[in-house]
Write a protein that holds these residues in place. Structure first.
Motif, PDB file in Angstrom:
ATOM      1  N   VAL A 192       0.843  -1.193   0.000  1.00  0.00           N
ATOM      2  CA  VAL A 192       0.000   0.000   0.000  1.00  0.00           C
ATOM      3  C   VAL A 192       0.879   1.244   0.000  1.00  0.00           C
ATOM      4  O   VAL A 192       1.810   1.361   0.810  1.00  0.00           O
ATOM      5  CB  VAL A 192      -0.939   0.021   1.232  1.00  0.00           C
ATOM      6  CG1 VAL A 192      -1.807   1.278   1.215  1.00  0.00           C
ATOM      7  CG2 VAL A 192      -1.799  -1.239   1.259  1.00  0.00           C
ATOM      8  N   ARG A 196      -3.368   3.486  -1.946  1.00  0.00           N
ATOM      9  CA  ARG A 196      -3.642   2.640  -3.105  1.00  0.00           C
ATOM     10  C   ARG A 196      -2.913   1.314  -2.951  1.00  0.00           C
ATOM     11  O   ARG A 196      -1.720   1.287  -2.655  1.00  0.00           O
ATOM     12  CB  ARG A 196      -3.174   3.371  -4.362  1.00  0.00           C
ATOM     13  CG  ARG A 196      -3.350   2.614  -5.657  1.00  0.00           C
ATOM     14  CD  ARG A 196      -2.797   3.475  -6.792  1.00  0.00           C
ATOM     15  NE  ARG A 196      -2.810   2.768  -8.054  1.00  0.00           N
ATOM     16  CZ  ARG A 196      -2.223   3.217  -9.164  1.00  0.00           C
ATOM     17  NH1 ARG A 196      -1.587   4.382  -9.139  1.00  0.00           N
ATOM     18  NH2 ARG A 196      -2.269   2.533 -10.289  1.00  0.00           N
ATOM     19  N   THR A 197      -3.632   0.200  -3.121  1.00  0.00           N
ATOM     20  CA  THR A 197      -3.026  -1.127  -3.025  1.00  0.00           C
ATOM     21  C   THR A 197      -2.458  -1.508  -4.384  1.00  0.00           C
ATOM     22  O   THR A 197      -3.186  -1.664  -5.364  1.00  0.00           O
ATOM     23  CB  THR A 197      -4.059  -2.176  -2.580  1.00  0.00           C
ATOM     24  OG1 THR A 197      -4.603  -1.792  -1.315  1.00  0.00           O
ATOM     25  CG2 THR A 197      -3.405  -3.540  -2.455  1.00  0.00           C
ATOM     26  N   LEU A 198      -1.128  -1.639  -4.448  1.00  0.00           N
ATOM     27  CA  LEU A 198      -0.440  -1.914  -5.711  1.00  0.00           C
ATOM     28  C   LEU A 198      -0.218  -3.404  -5.936  1.00  0.00           C
ATOM     29  O   LEU A 198       0.173  -3.801  -7.037  1.00  0.00           O
ATOM     30  CB  LEU A 198       0.911  -1.188  -5.728  1.00  0.00           C
ATOM     31  CG  LEU A 198       0.846   0.330  -5.468  1.00  0.00           C
ATOM     32  CD1 LEU A 198       2.246   0.905  -5.415  1.00  0.00           C
ATOM     33  CD2 LEU A 198       0.026   1.010  -6.551  1.00  0.00           C
ATOM     34  N   ALA A 227       5.381   2.589  -6.106  1.00  0.00           N
ATOM     35  CA  ALA A 227       4.636   3.845  -6.259  1.00  0.00           C
ATOM     36  C   ALA A 227       5.449   4.868  -7.041  1.00  0.00           C
ATOM     37  O   ALA A 227       4.912   5.608  -7.879  1.00  0.00           O
ATOM     38  CB  ALA A 227       4.256   4.404  -4.889  1.00  0.00           C
ATOM     39  N   HIS A 230       5.170   3.973 -10.603  1.00  0.00           N
ATOM     40  CA  HIS A 230       3.874   4.369 -11.159  1.00  0.00           C
ATOM     41  C   HIS A 230       3.828   5.870 -11.428  1.00  0.00           C
ATOM     42  O   HIS A 230       3.321   6.314 -12.460  1.00  0.00           O
ATOM     43  CB  HIS A 230       2.746   3.977 -10.201  1.00  0.00           C
ATOM     44  CG  HIS A 230       2.390   2.524 -10.230  1.00  0.00           C
ATOM     45  ND1 HIS A 230       1.883   1.918 -11.350  1.00  0.00           N
ATOM     46  CD2 HIS A 230       2.469   1.554  -9.282  1.00  0.00           C
ATOM     47  CE1 HIS A 230       1.663   0.634 -11.098  1.00  0.00           C
ATOM     48  NE2 HIS A 230       2.022   0.388  -9.844  1.00  0.00           N
TER      49      HIS A 230
END
Length: 758
Positions: A192, A196-198, A227, A230
């Motif tokens: 997380v 947001r859970t990746l 993250a 992303h």
């Protein structure tokens, strides 16, 4: 003291490490090996605390040697030491049991941290994450580390929307949780970041003594690293997206086309351009134009297939890169064109013209293929718009389609005026003085538009217009009727005869060109009579007025261009100041000083427009001077001074090919460091051999330099600057210019006040 065994097949690397660590207070090199086999034997006999292990070695490589040493001496740590930081190398060594990684190019402190901190798994994993490739490789790295740290039989990574196999219940639950979930010997930890859970890491086959805190820390590091990946991906995508339409932009298009051509397969480029889009902006406003572009983008997106992508590469220009030949590209373009024709919601969309070029036949480089497709698009526009044309294989360039205009007027003077008008518009003009001649001309070469005078001897223009529109072979030829009548029945007669448009004489040539263009493109309308002015004027007077308007427009455009050029040059000079660490308004201020001095000394010199640009860009050549010299706060050495002096020659070379700057500008840039006594540079000119503009600027530049703050000295007073210039008259400066400084001192002080720093 940490006992270190060094293993590397390069003697110079071993010698470097031995010398570097010789006096280290906490590290001691107890042995050296040149391959993996020797390292294993020395490790067995020396039992070091840490082995610094090269990866690529003869006999036995670092991966296998690491695996055997870890099995032989579980308490001995291994640090991977290699010339590459590729994730595959890191992963292989970590899988073999290495505790940390350090590149051979790293600084000493990094090597120390890798050796002494090898036991801290969190630091080790964090460093490894920074070197791993984005995405799956980081998940694999985290899984491998967790297997080694926890003794789990299996660690599996689950990513949203990528896994097709059913996930265990604990994993599904973890996707909606913020912490660990456990189901028997399976632990699922969510990755997380930012709410947001990746992904989820699932550990199975665990014992009861698992350190769940350590597992959570590894998950946090992995989530943070993912993250960042992303965010980077989103930034890259945003930089390649058109904000108005949401389509990929020109940058993305250039990358896609280049990649397709590098792949080597058949590739086609489709360039699409909206027809008469300017008319939308002019009549409905730019907001409406933006909405039309958004609707066009939606319509085009509906037509693209999985292997196609639409790009917006300009105002109303779009592109598609097709993996296929010109026939495949033609089908794509035809779909796109038809999509806009079918659009029925809201306002009708403009039609679309397209040009197609294909590799390898039309070019192997992106620029060549683009030029060919653009030429085909241009031809499509001239052929009537709303069509698709493929770049012609028989000619090196697409043949340009010229409009054919037939002028049927019995007045020789008016025919001459019309001929001159259309020659400026680059169309092919044929002439006839009566209907019989017009009929013969049409039989020889069919025109796109006939300009037809109503009042002619014999058969009149209305009758001939009816005849043309009644015959199937000529009914689609556009007809523009000219009439000298001021009666109100002209419009009705033209409509009944089938004319596409008509104009009353005398008419504006610009109106005529506009009407003919509209008729040629199929937008004729018998109601499209252009308004006449209230006062009747002769035909020549209309031409004179249009010429005056065009000249005024040209003058305005030239003024705008000159202003844009000046703004660009000023911005360039300002950017140079930021590199040169000078004062914030130096270029603008010294330029004003120099202009004021020129007015006092030689005002005619200002007739050369390039002079002021030379004042602004005098130091442009410093772009070519290394920062270590340009920004050095101390005095320059002799070699450094010679490099600095080259900025005058570099500047002249940079600007020499720009036609607008040829003249006094180049003299100032090259010679503004010459001295009156001949001791200056770069040419050692003396006296009046130095260009006058450069002599003037030398005084202005010194005035500003003395009164400005510099990194290596404080600003001095205005009077000190005047005294320095007066003292240099006859040696550094032209005496006449130095004396002129006194005459315009009030104006110069005002400039200093207006452009003072801060």
């Amino acid at each position: 003291m940490t006992r270190l065994l060094v293993c590397d097949d390069a003697p110079e690397i071993r010698a470097m490490l031995r010398a570097t660590l010789a006096d280290h207070p906490t590290l001691e090199v107890v042995g050296e090996a040149e391959d993996g086999t020797q390292a294993i034997e020395l490790a067995r006999s020396l039992v070091p605390d840490v082995v610094l292990m090269d990866v690529e070695m003869p006999v036995l490589g670092g991966v296998d040697a690491t695996r055997q040493i870890r099995a032989l001496l579980p308490e001995t740590r291994v640090v991977a030491f290699a010339g590459s930081d590729e994730s595959a190398v890191v992963m292989a060594m970590m899988e073999a049991g290495a505790s940390a990684y350090c590149a051979k190019s790293a600084d000493l402190w990094e090597l120390e941290r890798a050796i002494t901190g090898a036991t801290d798994p969190i630091l080790r994993i964090a460093r490894a994450m920074t070197r791993a490739l984005p995405g799956a490789s980081k998940l694999e790295l985290a899984a491998a580390e967790l297997r080694r740290l926890t003794g789990a039989q299996q660690v599996t990574a689950y990513v949203p929307e990528q896994d097709t196999e059913p996930a265990p219940g604990a994993v599904v639950q973890a996707f909606g949780a913020s912490g660990l979930t456990r189901d028997g010997d399976l632990v699922a930890v969510p990755l997380v970041a930012g709410g947001r859970t990746l992904g989820v890491l699932a550990l199975s086959g665990l014992g009861d003594d698992i350190d769940l805190g350590l597992v959570s820390e590894v998950a946090e590091i992995t989530a943070s690293s993912l993250a960042l990946d992303h965010s980077l991906e989103e930034s890259i995508a945003e930089a390649r997206r058109d904000p108005l339409t949401g389509l990929s932009n020109r940058r993305a298009f250039d990358e896609r086309l280049a990649a397709a051509l590098r792949a080597g397969g058949p590739t086609s480029l489709v360039l699409l351009d909206l027809d008469d889009f300017k008319h939308v902006n002019d009549t409905r406003g730019h907001d409406a134009g933006d909405e039309v572009l958004r609707q066009v983008a939606v319509a085009l997106l509906r037509e693209v297939r999985a292997d196609e992508e639409v790009f917006r590469i300009g105002g109303e220009e779009f592109a598609v890169v097709v993996e296929g030949d010109s026939a495949a590209a033609f089908r794509v373009a035809a779909r796109m064109r038809a999509a806009l024709v079918r659009q029925r919601r809201g306002q009708p969309l403009p039609t679309l013209s397209a040009g197609i070029a294909s590799a390898p036949g039309d070019g192997l480089e992106p620029a060549d293929l683009f030029r060919a497709a653009d030429a085909a698009l241009y031809a499509a526009k001239w052929a009537g718009k709303n069509r698709v044309l493929v770049y012609g294989a028989k000619s090196p360039v697409a043949e340009r389609v010229r409009r054919r205009i037939l002028v049927v007027v019995d007045d020789e003077g008016l025919r001459a005026l019309l001929r001159a008008t259309f020659e400026g518009a680059d169309v092919e003009v044929s002439e006839a003085r009566d209907v019989d001649g017009a009929s013969r001309s049409i039989a020889r070469s069919r025109p796109d538009v006939v300009i037809l005078d109503i009042a002619m001897p014999g058969i009149d223009g209305l009758t001939f217009c009816r005849s043309l529109k009644a015959q199937s072979s000529t009914s689609d030829i556009g007809v523009v009727l000219l009439t000298g009548s001021i009666q109100g029945d002209g419009e009705r007669q033209a409509r009944e005869a089938g004319a596409d448009a008509f104009l009353r004489k005398p008419f504006s040539p610009l109106d005529l060109l506009s009407v003919v263009e509209a008729v040629a493109h199929g937008r004729g309308d018998p109601h499209a009579e252009r308004r006449r002015t209230a006062e009747p004027k002769g035909q020549l007077m209309h031409y004179a007025e249009d010429l005056r308007r065009l000249l005024e427009l040209e003058r305005r455009q030239r003024a705008l261009l000159q202003r844009a050029y000046r703004d660009t040059v000023t911005a360039l000079a300002t950017a140079l100041e930021s590199k040169d660490a000078g004062t914030g308004a130096h270029s603008e201020r010294v330029q004003r000083y120099a202009v004021e001095l020129t007015r006092a000394v030689a005002p005619d010199l200002l007739d050369d427009a390039s002079l002021e640009y030379g004042f602004l860009l005098h130091d442009i050549g410093k772009i070519g001077v290394p920062d270590r010299i340009l920004l050095k706060p101390a005095a320059l050495s002799e070699p450094e001074a010679r490099v600095m002096q080259m900025h005058t020659v570099i500047g002249e070379q940079m600007l020499g090919e720009i036609s607008l700057l040829k003249g006094e500008c180049l003299h100032v840039v090259r010679s503004h460091h010459e001295r009156w006594d001949g001791d200056g540079y770069p040419d050692g000119l003396a006296g009046t051999d130095i260009p006058l503009g450069a002599r003037i600027f030398a005084v202005a530049d010194t005035l500003d330099a003395v009164t400005s703050e510099r990194p290596y000295r404080s600003a001095r007073s205005w009077d000190a600057a005047l005294a320095e210039i007066a003292g240099g008259a006859g040696s550094q400066f032209d005496p006449s210019i130095a004396s002129a400084l006194e005459r315009c001192e009030p104006e110069l002080r005002e400039i200093a006040h207006v452009f003072a720093p801060g």
